[in-house]
Design a protein around this motif. Structure first.
Motif, PDB file in Angstrom:
ATOM      1  N   ASP A 146      -6.979  -7.809   4.479  1.00  0.00           N
ATOM      2  CA  ASP A 146      -7.491  -6.328   3.724  1.00  0.00           C
ATOM      3  C   ASP A 146      -7.818  -5.213   4.813  1.00  0.00           C
ATOM      4  O   ASP A 146      -7.697  -4.216   4.403  1.00  0.00           O
ATOM      5  CB  ASP A 146      -8.864  -6.670   3.050  1.00  0.00           C
ATOM      6  N   ARG A 155      -7.195  -0.543  -4.581  1.00  0.00           N
ATOM      7  CA  ARG A 155      -7.973  -0.581  -3.263  1.00  0.00           C
ATOM      8  C   ARG A 155      -9.149  -1.216  -3.591  1.00  0.00           C
ATOM      9  O   ARG A 155      -9.609  -2.048  -2.575  1.00  0.00           O
ATOM     10  CB  ARG A 155      -8.232   0.701  -2.685  1.00  0.00           C
ATOM     11  N   ARG A 181       0.826  -1.142   0.107  1.00  0.00           N
ATOM     12  CA  ARG A 181      -0.041   0.141  -0.110  1.00  0.00           C
ATOM     13  C   ARG A 181       0.922   1.238  -0.144  1.00  0.00           C
ATOM     14  O   ARG A 181       0.515   2.111  -0.714  1.00  0.00           O
ATOM     15  CB  ARG A 181      -0.835  -0.139   1.121  1.00  0.00           C
ATOM     16  N   GLY A 201      -5.751  -1.692   4.403  1.00  0.00           N
ATOM     17  CA  GLY A 201      -6.575  -0.545   4.433  1.00  0.00           C
ATOM     18  C   GLY A 201      -7.741  -0.323   3.494  1.00  0.00           C
ATOM     19  O   GLY A 201      -8.174   0.586   3.193  1.00  0.00           O
ATOM     20  N   ARG A 202      -7.925  -1.733   3.015  1.00  0.00           N
ATOM     21  CA  ARG A 202      -9.115  -1.771   1.901  1.00  0.00           C
ATOM     22  C   ARG A 202     -10.474  -1.718   2.638  1.00  0.00           C
ATOM     23  O   ARG A 202     -11.344  -1.203   2.096  1.00  0.00           O
ATOM     24  CB  ARG A 202      -9.118  -2.996   1.288  1.00  0.00           C
ATOM     25  N   ILE A 203     -10.478  -2.070   3.913  1.00  0.00           N
ATOM     26  CA  ILE A 203     -11.543  -2.063   4.624  1.00  0.00           C
ATOM     27  C   ILE A 203     -11.603  -1.167   5.876  1.00  0.00           C
ATOM     28  O   ILE A 203     -10.352  -1.129   6.414  1.00  0.00           O
ATOM     29  CB  ILE A 203     -12.266  -3.447   4.945  1.00  0.00           C
ATOM     30  N   ASP A 204     -12.776  -0.602   6.589  1.00  0.00           N
ATOM     31  CA  ASP A 204     -12.407   0.010   7.723  1.00  0.00           C
ATOM     32  C   ASP A 204     -12.513  -0.706   8.910  1.00  0.00           C
ATOM     33  O   ASP A 204     -12.058  -0.270  10.139  1.00  0.00           O
ATOM     34  CB  ASP A 204     -13.542   1.194   7.513  1.00  0.00           C
TER      35      ASP A 204
END
Lengths: 230, 237, 283
Positions: free
Chosen positions: C195, A94, A81, C199-202
């Motif tokens: 994930d 993302r 990332r 940082g793809r999901i909160d």
């Protein structure tokens, strides 16, 4: 024995995943085709700086399973990332939707470029010589002579590739996209009636593929009227 | 870098051994599935070439369905449906208990059925490519139907079929990765287990991809060798 | 002649590795237990391919008490109940909650653990600032749990929450937060952990003990458990061993073994070893 009421009940639910399936397939087939054409044309140039990287790209994407490619692009690149953010590409990687489209497009571009390369090479040399004798530029020859013939020749092989892509979208469920197969899996966890759900989902894919094959067959016939027997 | 080497090492705590073993499972699964597919494919090709309506119709249906439905769905369907069918069969033979189809057998069967649909097309095309004169010559020599197939037609048919079979083999090898979804620990599944446990997805999927690539490259050259042998002594037009 | 042929078929089938499982009525002498093998620390797979974790240790303990031979295998989560039904194995021990919906299809033993569901989020997020809470809300107590959920809703509005597909956790999110958050379904909990780290999901929603084990790893130093836990209601009576409805004898044997393991403190000991808290169900 066969519970028709159950099929009637689940088919609308399964169809709610159809737009996503078609979007994934449509975008990646379109993007993949443009890439494939560019790659096939670049390889005609025979310059090693272009040919070698393209050959490696094609070999890697044809030599590894699509499932590995999807996982690598989604979970694998997810590890990087900070670097992707620095490169301004994180917004793309993302989203599972874009990752699926990237993986599917690159995969079909690799296969497609080989199909188109073969078709371009199959254009008779004499026609190209005739075009240059008429004083046509290389670009004009490509546009008016080589591509129309090559693309028509490529239709049967390319329709196989399109079917493989439609089928390939079913792997997107593995990275959280709820297309037809993903919804089918959800339905099974609710009803535990795996066989019925998979038969219904299979029928949806068969219908899509049958429609595409028929359309492409019609296109081929239309483009090659002289081959149609009286 | 050292971390990566350590993760993939063959020693204690390394996943190298597990990945290689899983690659072996992938190879065995693909070979057996491909061979089973050859049987299905040959039968279906025979059906397609038959002048009678029913075999031809059945073979065509088989090809359309299994080339048109996502392989993932076929695999799931066999996995769940196969055990139910087998249990019914067991009851028919007087067994009372449940019979489960093990994941490996399901995988072989699934790959066999899917690749059979593709192989049928290859065999059919190759059969049609054999010169008609060869069939007439067999008749003239008084060979039986079986003799002419075994001694004359099949050896020539294989010559035409090998490039197509090479393509189907590559497809089979990649399809075998989908068998991971039913829990068989082949290469893809092992990579997933490793990626999740060590939280190093990139390392594991790259390693798995490399192993698939190596298997594909090595077996691809075997097919090319076979092709060269099949055509030895014959000048390409 | 016919008998011979049948015997040959049977022999061939068994040689191919087809498994015959025990008859329903008899007391079984050997059973196969399935787990997911990807749900640390309840059940997971080691580098050498061996299954390990709370449920593996507990399964071995229960089998020793029942004096039967057990084989433990790993099976994909979504395949657990369908495969149990068709007889691939006899028992599920995979952190599976005893819910009313599952009870329509299969049967369960009494619970061997109770562990609430909760959220994990980034420490600097709005919900993260709430911090860890040991509060537990019973969903059966609608007024109290509604108040707790309404307190969480504004903090989660519009966030993307990862959850394992085909689980009670997903049911919970859909029912109580379906209008507030975007839900993403993962095949395994390891994948939603990856994930969250990427940082793809909160947020992720899972069993609190499983979340705690994930958050203990160094890559998750920026994340925390947040908000209260939820039990009861659609989460059912807790975590139990799933089995086919007709295997009544096996159910009786397992229930006795679980009661004994609760009574002598074995479950307390094993759970403190693996999940750092006592998850023994309280009567």
């Amino acid at each position: 024995m066969i519970d028709f009421a159950f099929f009637v009940e689940i088919i609308p639910t399964l169809l709610s995943g159809l737009p996503l399936t078609l979007q994934l397939a449509g975008s990646s087939i379109a993007i993949g085709f443009v890439l494939a054409l560019l790659l096939a044309l670049a390889r005609q140039g025979n310059h090693w700086m272009l040919v070698r990287p393209i050959r490696s790209f094609v070999a890697v994407f044809r030599g590894t399973p699509l499932l590995v490619q999807i996982f690598l692009i989604y979970y694998g690149l997810g590890q990087f990332r900070p670097s992707l953010q620095a490169a301004g590409l994180w917004w793309l990687f993302r989203e599972p939707y874009w990752c699926a489209i990237i993986a599917l497009s690159l995969n079909t571009a690799a296969y497609g470029s080989e199909i188109l390369r073969g078709a371009i090479q199959a254009v008779p040399r004499g026609l190209i010589e005739a075009a240059s004798a008429l004083g046509m530029s290389r670009f004009l020859t490509l546009r008016l002579v080589v591509l129309p013939l090559a693309l028509r020749q490529a239709i049967p092989s390319y329709s196989n590739e399109i079917i493989l892509m439609i089928k390939g979208t079913s792997l997107a469920s593995i990275i959280t996209l709820m297309e037809v197969t993903g919804i089918a899996q959800g339905l099974i966890s609710q009803t535990y009636r795996a066989v019925e759900v998979f038969v219904a989902a299979g029928a949806i894919y068969l219908t899509i593929n049958f429609t595409i094959i028929s359309a492409l067959n019609a296109l081929e016939t239309w483009l090659t009227p002289y081959r149609v027997r009286a | 870098m050292m971390d990566t080497l350590h993760i993939l090492s063959l020693g204690k705590g390394g996943w190298g051994g597990a990945l290689l073993l899983a690659a072996g499972v992938t190879f065995a699964l693909s070979v057996l599935g491909f061979l089973l597919g050859a049987v299905f494919g040959a039968v279906a090709a025979g059906g397609r070439l038959s002048t009678r309506a029913l075999p031809s119709w059945l073979a065509k249906g088989y090809g359309t369905v299994f080339r048109g439905v996502p392989d993932l769905l076929t695999i799931y369907l066999l996995y769940y449906g196969g055990s139910i069918a087998l249990t019914q069969l067991g009851k028919f033979f007087g067994g009372a208990g449940f019979i489960g189809l093990p994941a490996f057998a399901t995988g072989v069967l699934a790959i066999g059925i899917i690749s059979g649909a593709y192989q049928a097309e290859v065999y059919r095309g190759a059969y049609l490519a054999v010169d008609l004169g060869q069939f007439e010559a067999c008749k003239a020599l008084g060979l039986s139907r079986f003799q002419s197939l075994r001694l004359v037609i099949v050896p020539q048919l294989m010559r035409h079929a090998l490039p197509g079979l090479g393509n189907v083999w590559q497809l089979v090898l990649k399809d075998s990765a989908l068998i991971s979804v039913i829990g068989l620990v082949e290469l893809m599944r092992q990579a997933q287990i490793g990626a999740g446990s060590m939280r190093e997805p990139f390392v594991f999927y790259i390693a798995a991809g490399t192993l698939y690539f190596l298997i594909a490259a090595v077996t691809g050259s075997v097919f090319r060798y076979g092709e060269a042998r099949a055509w030895r002594g014959i000048v390409h037009a | 002649m016919k008998v011979c042929r049948l015997a040959a078929v049977a022999a061939a089938l068994s040689m191919l590795g087809f498994m015959h499982t025990a008859l329903a009525e008899d007391a079984p002498k050997a059973i196969t237990i399935a787990t997911e093998g990807a749900y640390a620390p309840w059940n997971f797979t080691n580098a050498d391919g061996k299954l390990d974790g709370l449920e593996i240790e507990l399964a071995n303990d229960l089998c020793a008490r029942m004096k039967i031979k057990c084989t433990i295998i790993a099976q994909d989560w979504d395949g657990l109940i369908p495969s149990l039904k068709v007889g691939k194995f006899d028992v599920i021990m995979a952190g599976m909650f005893i819910t009313a919906k599952r009870l329509e299809t299969i049967d369960f033993t009494q619970p061997y653990a109770i562990d609430p569901g909760g959220f994990a989020v980034a420490k600097d997020s709005e919900l993260g600032k709430l911090g860890v809470s040991t509060e537990k809300f019973k969903l059966d107590d609608e007024a109290a749990s509604k108040a707790a959920i309404d307190k969480l809703k504004p903090l989660l509005k519009g966030k993307v929450v990862g959850v394992q597909a085909a689980t009670t956790m997903l049911e919970f999110l859909k029912k109580y937060f379906g209008d507030t958050v975007e839900i993403r379904e993962y095949k395994t909990t390891e994948q939603h952990d990856l994930d969250l780290a990427a940082g793809r999901i909160d947020a992720i929603f899972a069993q609190k003990t499983a979340l705690a084990a994930t958050l203990a790893k160094p890559e998750f130093s920026g994340f925390t458990l947040a908000g209260p836990g939820f039990v009861g209601g659609l989460f059912g009576a807790g975590t139990g061993a799933g089995l086919r409805k007709e295997d009544t004898k096996l159910k009786e044997m397992l229930n006795d073994a679980i009661s004994a393991a609760i009574a002598d403190g074995t479950i307390k000991r094993i759970s403190e070893k693996w999940v750092k808290t006592d998850v023994t169900p309280v009567k």
